[in-house]
Design an enzyme around this catalytic site. Structure first.
Site, short mmCIF file in Angstrom:
data_model
loop_
_atom_site.label_atom_id
_atom_site.label_comp_id
_atom_site.label_asym_id
_atom_site.label_seq_id
_atom_site.Cartn_x
_atom_site.Cartn_y
_atom_site.Cartn_z
N GLY A 106 0.83 -1.21 0.00
CA GLY A 106 0.00 0.00 0.00
C GLY A 106 0.86 1.25 0.00
O GLY A 106 1.98 1.24 -0.48
N SER A 107 0.34 2.32 0.58
CA SER A 107 1.04 3.60 0.53
C SER A 107 2.04 3.74 1.68
O SER A 107 1.88 3.10 2.72
CB SER A 107 0.03 4.75 0.62
N PRO A 108 3.07 4.58 1.48
CA PRO A 108 4.04 4.79 2.56
C PRO A 108 3.40 5.30 3.86
O PRO A 108 3.80 4.88 4.95
CB PRO A 108 5.00 5.84 1.97
N CYS A 132 1.96 0.05 -9.08
CA CYS A 132 3.00 0.62 -8.22
C CYS A 132 4.35 0.76 -8.91
O CYS A 132 5.17 1.57 -8.52
CB CYS A 132 3.16 -0.20 -6.94
N GLU A 162 5.49 -3.28 1.08
CA GLU A 162 5.63 -3.01 -0.35
C GLU A 162 4.91 -1.71 -0.61
O GLU A 162 3.68 -1.67 -0.65
CB GLU A 162 5.02 -4.17 -1.15
N VAL A 191 0.43 4.73 5.12
CA VAL A 191 -0.20 3.64 5.87
C VAL A 191 0.86 2.63 6.30
O VAL A 191 0.75 2.01 7.35
CB VAL A 191 -1.32 2.96 5.04
N GLY A 192 1.90 2.50 5.48
CA GLY A 192 3.02 1.62 5.85
C GLY A 192 3.59 2.00 7.20
O GLY A 192 3.90 1.13 8.03
#
Lengths: 468, 451
Positions: free
Chosen positions: A187-189, A243, A209, A191-192
């Site tokens: 997902g997105s940084p 991505c 990822e 939320v990472g």
């Protein structure tokens, strides 16, 4: 904690040991294979409903790639599971030294909406192969795919060991309060960061990822038509919602002018004169994303495309020319069918531009001169790299797929997925006899004993190798 | 506190200059480290003695020998480790170049621990340098003499901007952790491990956490007790029990508990003589706080041997506790001291169940003449690492990854595993710009036959 029951149920199954035997893992993996075969139509329909994904793209990216991963895994599982014997030092010659691949236990796989089946199944294949139980959390944004997974996966997999949890941000947050033995997030940084922070509370290892802006440098010496086709293919696949799509182009003004007609030609070749009518071009997944991407069009000038249709969430394959680093399209990952071109003076400027920014998930360079491709490769850093093409490096199961810095941590695909979900346990099984050999290590400590230990343990440097 | 930001920025600028990347440079720095260890051996041993009351040959074998071996092996193998690895290609990529390139991550942070203060800073440093990174080294302030020595010595031998040493305690470390690193390797306890990982999460920094826990040691009825107990005694009481992979507690059947105690007592006599306190080979607890903590674990316990303590010198005698209850304090936390509880179990099944009910340990030990039993214990439990029929030794084989799992940590290092931990494995696919015809099958528009 609404998921405590589910997690402890899976944990009990894990502790029972049922996921450990190879036969069990093979059975579950084969069931996944049947899911892909029997539900092929439903999968294609779900991704079509979710984001207008053309069936060719869906078949290739959501079914074929997963089947490849499945087959590579089934073909090699026996070998991967084996204890890996390692070289021993002098003292341990009569011992058994090996790396045991232990499952972690109960793992959590969180998937995004853009490749809703692949990004659930490829990690899941590795998690099962490695002997874990798993909770799968598909994205609520690709709701048809989410429903299909939630309703049908349970018909194929052992429900005591594998479960699908649905819901949005609220549900994910509650889910992350539980202790997992591994968390795999795509997902997105931003939320990472949330996922890793939640994982830290339980000391849970993670693979993230993530994404970013994948630069694509095109040098002045290149086969323009081929470059245009390969770049257009990578950019517009899944309507840009990939991505590893080439996010923006870097080239000289001269090359920009040559590329524009070539890109126009490639787009027409692929999608016809009105891409909105082509069955081979997708749509944006939701209204929010549509509006976000549409706002990015106010960058540089629209050289190709630019048309949008809100009712269909259609954004035409678009190329923006003369884009400035300060323009909206250069402030965030585009994740849509819009390709900005940023003009640079030369390769060095392109490399500096790339290195001034967060390290991307993928990096592309096009040139007929292999020295140029290698220069870009050597002077930059990225998750992965593809010279003279886009996307293709991730279709190889022998190459690890993952990011670096803000684009992620960890890697998977092929054996790397199995390794990601295994704890590599160093094991030394010694001889109970030959106790005299151990004598030098025991107190009382003497110089003589030390001499013996040194002789036994030290690694003597061979003559220096001058060829480096 | 600006100091931290400056140190890290300087290291990052030095890394960005590119000079740490060539293999020549890396090997030159490793060679300098080797010279440092050889030339300053006396100073290093003196610092270890001041911090932990560790004697010469002992300190040498535990902290210096291993470092020299790691340096030699790394320098020799580095060219092969760092070489790009070609990979198997598929039909569509047959004519292309496909390989995995090993690249440095950038600026790495190594946080050391106080119990083996030299080796736990040096081993990660060696791997991080070998992988081409800049490294910020933060030795533990608890082992203050070694910390000061490392801070004094590294700048004398290594590139000062690339490999700075930062000293200090909790406030300095907290400040340091707000900076962005490209990897953090932390050795210490689980509580601080969580703090490190949470700080790393803000920057999406990958971490290797070498933590601890209670490493169980199961002794089967069917085994050579004399040998087993000698090996266990060695591993338990070395460094006064302050070893992350020490056998923390013993599990065995009640029928052999007495013999186990006898054998350990006999071995202790053999190792340290009648008066342990005057043996030059027996260390001390690192400080008063830990001294109090360990002593407190003896409360209410059946002391079969030892128990003597002297606060002034932080001395605690090698101690054995019998018939220990699983719920007692000594069975709750990692002991990290010279106290060995014995918990009795009725069978190996009960032992396995006991182990699995608790957090996954850093190490697991099992002693038996029965190979099948050992294999079974390994297969039915989980732990960072295992040594069967001995203790500690898996640490000394650098081809084995050394690290924890669950509460005992994540990630691993030693030997090549250090190099890989501190490297980015970058997938590279280089295609031909020609040969477009093979690509045509993937482009739209689509007809059924393409698929």
């Amino acid at each position: 904690n609404p998921y405590a029951g589910l997690v402890s149920h899976l944990r009990a199954s894990w502790l029972s040991g049922k996921t450990r035997p190879m036969e069990y893992r093979v059975t579950q993996l084969e069931a996944l294979g049947r899911f892909l075969d029997e539900k092929k139509q439903e999968i294609l329909e779900a991704t079509d409903l979710d984001m207008g994904k053309p069936s060719f793209e869906a078949y290739f990216s959501e079914i074929l790639l997963c089947k490849n991963e499945l087959n590579v895994t089934l073909n090699n599982l026996c070998h991967w599971m084996k204890d890996e014997h390692v070289d021993k030092n002098l003292v341990m010659q009569l011992d058994s030294a090996f790396i045991r691949k232990d499952p972690y236990g109960v793992v959590l796989i969180i998937a995004p909406w853009n490749y809703p089946f692949q990004l659930v199944l490829v990690p899941l294949i590795g998690a099962i192969a490695a002997g874990n139980c798993a909770i799968i959390k598909p994205s609520e944004i690709s709701k048809n795919s989410e429903r299909l997974l939630a309703e049908t996966l349970s018909c194929y997999l052992d429900n005591d060991c594998f479960a699908v949890v649905t819901g949005g941000v609220e549900e994910s947050t509650r889910l992350l309060e539980n202790k997992f033995d591994y968390i795999f997030f795509t997902g997105s940084p931003s939320v990472g960061r949330i996922v890793m922070t939640a994982a830290a509370k339980h000391l849970t290892p993670v693979t993230l990822e993530l994404g970013g802006k994948n630069p694509c440098y095109v040098s002045d010496t290149c086969d323009i038509a081929n470059v245009a086709r390969r770049v257009a293919w990578g950019r517009f696949f899944n309507a840009g919602q990939t991505c590893i799509a080439p996010d923006y182009l870097l080239c000289t003004l001269e090359m920009q002018e040559k590329l524009l007609p070539a890109l126009r030609e490639a787009i027409t070749e692929f999608f016809g004169s009105n891409p909105q009518e082509s069955p081979d071009f997708g749509r944006i997944v939701g209204d929010k994303q549509f509006q976000r991407i549409r706002a990015l069009l106010h960058s540089g000038r629209v050289a190709i495309g630019g048309q949008t249709d809100e009712a269909e969430r259609y954004i035409a394959p678009t190329v923006l020319a003369d884009v400035l680093p300060t323009d909206p399209a250069m402030q965030e990952e585009i994740f849509g069918p819009v390709l900005p071109i940023v003009v640079v003076a030369n390769m060095d400027e392109a490399i500096d531009f790339i290195n001034a920014r967060p390290r991307p998930l993928a990096l592309y360079a096009f040139s007929c001169d292999s020295k140029v491709v290698n220069q870009v490769l050597e002077r930059t850093s990225s998750g992965g790299f593809c010279g003279n093409d886009t996307l293709m490096h991730v279709t190889m199961t022998s190459l690890p797929f993952g990011g670096i810095g803000r684009s992620g941590l960890g890697k998977y695909h092929g054996k790397f997925t199995f390794d990601t979900f295994s704890h590599h346990r160093g094991c030394l099984h010694r001889n109970m006899g030959l106790e005299t050999l151990n004598a030098p290590r025991y107190p009382p400590y003497t110089e003589q004993k030390l001499g013996l230990l040194t002789a036994a343990f030290e690694v003597k440097r061979r003559s220096t190798c001058t060829v480096l | 506190m600006e100091r931290m930001q400056q140190v890290v920025s300087r290291a990052r600028a030095a890394f960005n200059s590119g000079r740490s990347r060539s293999l020549e440079f890396r090997i030159q720095q490793l060679k300098a480290l080797e010279r440092m260890v050889q030339e300053k051996e006396k100073d290093i041993l003196a610092a270890l003695h001041a911090d932990l009351h560790k004697g010469g040959p002992n300190a040498y074998s535990h902290e210096i020998l291993g470092v020299l071996a790691e340096l030699a092996q790394t320098m020799e193998k580095l060219p092969s480790w760092a070489a790009p690895q070609p990979v198997k290609k598929n039909l569509m990529t047959m004519r292309d170049e496909a390989y995995i390139a090993y690249e440095p991550l950038g600026v790495v942070l190594v946080i050391g621990a106080w119990n083996y203060p030299f080796v736990l800073v040096m081993q990660p440093l060696i791997g991080a340098i070998a992988a081409g990174n800049a490294v910020v080294v933060k030795p533990s302030e608890v082992s203050e003499n070694t910390a000061q020595l490392v801070a004094d010595l590294l700048p004398q031998y290594l590139d000062r901007e690339l490999y700075p040493v930062v000293t200090g305690g909790v406030p300095e470390t907290t400040e340091l952790l707000t900076q962005r690193f490209d990897h953090i390797l932390y050795t210490g306890n689980s509580a601080v491990g969580k703090i490190v990982m949470a700080a790393a999460a803000k920057h999406l920094t990958p971490v290797t956490l070498e933590l601890g826990g209670k490493s169980p040691c199961y002794i089967d009825k069917d085994c050579d007790l004399a040998v087993a107990c000698r090996r266990i005694t060695w591993g338990k009481y070395m460094n006064c029990g302050q070893t992350c992979i020490a056998p923390d507690y013993i599990l065995c059947e009640p029928s052999i508990q007495g013999k186990v105690v006898e054998n350990i007592k006999a071995t202790l006599q053999e190792f340290y003589g009648e008066d342990v306190k005057s043996s030059p080979d027996y260390e001390r607890i690192v400080n008063k706080r830990h001294f109090q903590r360990v002593l407190g674990l003896l409360e209410g316990q059946k002391i079969a041997h030892g128990g003597e303590a002297d606060e002034a010198s932080c001395f605690i005698a090698p101690t054995i506790l019998t018939d220990v209850s699983p719920e007692s304090k000594v069975m709750e936390e990692e002991i990290f001291g010279p106290v060995l509880p014995i918990v009795t179990v009725k069978s190996v099944e009960e032992a396995i169940e006991f182990i699995n009910r608790r957090e996954k340990p850093l190490a697991l030990y099992v002693f038996s003449n029965n190979k099948q039993l050992i294999k079974r214990v390994i297969s039915e439990t989980s732990s960072g690492g295992v040594t069967g029929n001995d203790v500690i030794m898996h640490f000394f084989l650098s081809t084995l990854p050394f690290g924890g799992v669950g509460h005992s940590g994540m990630g691993a290092y030693h030997g090549r595993h250090s190099f890989e931990t501190f490297s980015h494995r970058r997938s590279c696919l280089i295609k031909d710009l020609k040969m477009e015809s093979t690509n045509k099958i993937r482009y739209p528009p689509v007809s059924q036959k393409k698929v």
